[in-house]
Design an enzyme around this catalytic site. Structure first.
Site, PDB file in Angstrom:
ATOM      1  N   ASP A 126       0.862  -1.188   0.000  1.00 30.14           N
ATOM      2  CA  ASP A 126       0.000   0.000   0.000  1.00 30.14           C
ATOM      3  C   ASP A 126       0.894   1.231   0.000  1.00 30.14           C
ATOM      4  O   ASP A 126       1.568   1.502   0.986  1.00 30.14           O
ATOM      5  CB  ASP A 126      -0.908  -0.023   1.240  1.00 30.14           C
ATOM      6  CG  ASP A 126      -1.993   1.046   1.182  1.00 30.14           C
ATOM      7  OD1 ASP A 126      -1.860   1.997   0.387  1.00 30.14           O
ATOM      8  OD2 ASP A 126      -2.976   0.914   1.940  1.00 30.14           O
ATOM      9  N   ARG A 128       0.021   4.419  -0.459  1.00 30.69           N
ATOM     10  CA  ARG A 128      -0.696   5.685  -0.301  1.00 30.69           C
ATOM     11  C   ARG A 128      -0.098   6.555   0.792  1.00 30.69           C
ATOM     12  O   ARG A 128       0.383   6.066   1.797  1.00 30.69           O
ATOM     13  CB  ARG A 128      -2.176   5.421   0.022  1.00 30.69           C
ATOM     14  CG  ARG A 128      -2.939   4.940  -1.183  1.00 30.69           C
ATOM     15  CD  ARG A 128      -4.348   4.571  -0.826  1.00 30.69           C
ATOM     16  NE  ARG A 128      -4.428   3.303  -0.111  1.00 30.69           N
ATOM     17  CZ  ARG A 128      -5.561   2.727   0.245  1.00 30.69           C
ATOM     18  NH1 ARG A 128      -6.707   3.316  -0.018  1.00 30.69           N
ATOM     19  NH2 ARG A 128      -5.552   1.562   0.866  1.00 30.69           N
TER      20      ARG A 128
HETATM   21  N1  LIG Z   1      -2.641  -2.205  -6.373  1.00 32.61           N
HETATM   22  C1  LIG Z   1      -3.927  -2.554  -6.283  1.00 32.61           C
HETATM   23  N2  LIG Z   1      -4.819  -1.614  -5.961  1.00 32.61           N
HETATM   24  C2  LIG Z   1      -6.113  -1.984  -5.858  1.00 32.61           C
HETATM   25  C3  LIG Z   1      -6.544  -3.302  -6.103  1.00 32.61           C
HETATM   26  N3  LIG Z   1      -7.886  -3.349  -5.932  1.00 32.61           N
HETATM   27  C4  LIG Z   1      -8.260  -2.099  -5.598  1.00 32.61           C
HETATM   28  N4  LIG Z   1      -7.196  -1.268  -5.545  1.00 32.61           N
HETATM   29  C5  LIG Z   1      -7.119   0.134  -5.133  1.00 32.61           C
HETATM   30  O1  LIG Z   1      -7.300   0.151  -3.738  1.00 32.61           O
HETATM   31  C6  LIG Z   1      -7.813   1.424  -3.345  1.00 32.61           C
HETATM   32  C7  LIG Z   1      -9.004   1.202  -2.429  1.00 32.61           C
HETATM   33  O2  LIG Z   1      -9.297   2.410  -1.882  1.00 32.61           O
HETATM   34  P1  LIG Z   1     -10.278   2.674  -0.639  1.00 32.61           P
HETATM   35  O3  LIG Z   1     -11.572   1.970  -0.859  1.00 32.61           O
HETATM   36  O4  LIG Z   1     -10.268   4.151  -0.408  1.00 32.61           O
HETATM   37  O5  LIG Z   1      -9.463   2.083   0.564  1.00 32.61           O
HETATM   38  P2  LIG Z   1      -9.408   0.818   1.407  1.00 32.61           P
HETATM   39  O6  LIG Z   1      -7.989   0.635   1.782  1.00 32.61           O
HETATM   40  O7  LIG Z   1     -10.111  -0.320   0.722  1.00 32.61           O
HETATM   41  O8  LIG Z   1     -10.180   1.206   2.751  1.00 32.61           O
HETATM   42  P3  LIG Z   1     -11.729   1.422   3.057  1.00 32.61           P
HETATM   43  O9  LIG Z   1     -12.477   1.264   1.781  1.00 32.61           O
HETATM   44  O10 LIG Z   1     -11.805   2.816   3.613  1.00 32.61           O
HETATM   45  O11 LIG Z   1     -12.075   0.404   4.070  1.00 32.61           O
HETATM   46  C8  LIG Z   1      -8.111   2.178  -4.628  1.00 32.61           C
HETATM   47  O12 LIG Z   1      -7.047   3.074  -4.891  1.00 32.61           O
HETATM   48  C9  LIG Z   1      -8.151   1.065  -5.677  1.00 32.61           C
HETATM   49  O13 LIG Z   1      -7.776   1.504  -6.969  1.00 32.61           O
HETATM   50  C10 LIG Z   1      -5.564  -4.282  -6.437  1.00 32.61           C
HETATM   51  O14 LIG Z   1      -5.835  -5.473  -6.621  1.00 32.61           O
HETATM   52  N5  LIG Z   1      -4.282  -3.854  -6.522  1.00 32.61           N
END
Ligand SMILES: Nc1nc2c(ncn2[C@@H]2O[C@H](COP(=O)(O)OP(=O)(O)OP(=O)(O)O)[C@@H](O)[C@H]2O)c(=O)[nH]1
Ligand SMILES: [Zn+2]
Length: 205
Positions: A126, A128
């Site tokens: 992660d 971010r």
């Molecule tokens: N690298 C990567 N990113 C992903 C994948 N699936 C989803 N994402 C990213 O993960 C992030 C999810 O963001 P959020 O929903 O804000 O964060 P979260 O960490 O899931 O936390 P909450 O939803 O607040 O519980 C987004 O930037 C998506 O593009 C994956 O398989 N690989």
């Protein structure tokens, strides 16, 4: 911090008429957005969400993740209260960008989980950085949040910047057969608090 406010306008949605505040990160050139409803600078904790960009889930109806469902549920919850903030952060793919996320999805199609895929591409699980949130929240006068998230890193990050988390509200929507493994991995490896998927829940008491 190089994030500056640029302009605001109304944004009518099916859920309500939000105000959209646009910000520019002068270091990265990224454009971030806050959607707000109601008065936020009166000191009372604000219902809020930090939503990281997911083009595939937010705009293209992907069932690989839960992002689009969470975005809609968060906007609906804010509209129901008539007060709140959603920061839409341009941190696509947990910070690795859209094209790398597609590379990561290809590795997942071949058997890797979401964390292994990032690592095989040479990234952390992660990437971010939530520091961009602070100038946005300061601009909006928000010092205390009731945060809609399952992600403990978001809570820790905001608290580390001096934002008070008055409450964490789970946001568990959109579970389906296509994102079952993804959500399991988030719970098991990234610490997301996802009901029975959350490995550490018993310890929390
Ligand atoms: N690298 C990567 N990113 C992903 C994948 N699936 C989803 N994402 C990213 O993960 C992030 C999810 O963001 P959020 O929903 O804000 O964060 P979260 O960490 O899931 O936390 P909450 O939803 O607040 O519980 C987004 O930037 C998506 O593009 C994956 O398989 N690989
Ligand atoms: Zn997503």
């Amino acid at each position: 911090m190089s994030v500056v406010f640029v302009a605001a306008s109304l944004l009518p949605t099916p859920f309500g008429v939000f105000t959209m505040h646009g910000f520019l990160d002068q270091d990265t050139g990224k454009e971030h957005v806050a959607l707000t409803l109601g008065q936020l600078d009166d000191g009372a904790p604000v219902l809020g969400r930090l939503h990281s960009e997911c083009l595939t889930g937010d705009a293209l109806f992907s069932l690989r993740c839960d992002c689009g469902f969470q975005l809609e549920a968060a906007l609906r919850a804010i509209a129901d209260e008539g007060r709140g903030v959603l920061l839409y952060l341009r941190q696509e793919g947990r910070g690795i960008g859209l094209l790398n996320k597609i590379r990561a999805y290809a590795l997942q199609d071949a058997g890797a989980d979401t964390v292994e895929a990032n690592e095989r591409l040479g990234f952390g699980a992660d990437m971010r950085d939530y520091a961009i949130c602070l100038p946005m929240l300061e601009h909006l006068g928000v010092a205390s949040i009731r945060l809609m998230t399952n992600n403990p890193r978001k809570v820790k990050a905001l608290e580390g910047f001096g934002i008070r988390i008055a409450e964490r509200r789970p946001l568990q929507v959109g579970r389906n057969p296509h994102n079952q493994r993804y959500l399991l991995t988030k719970a098991g490896k990234l610490g997301h608090m996802l009901g029975e998927l959350h490995q550490g829940e018993a310890r929390e008491g």
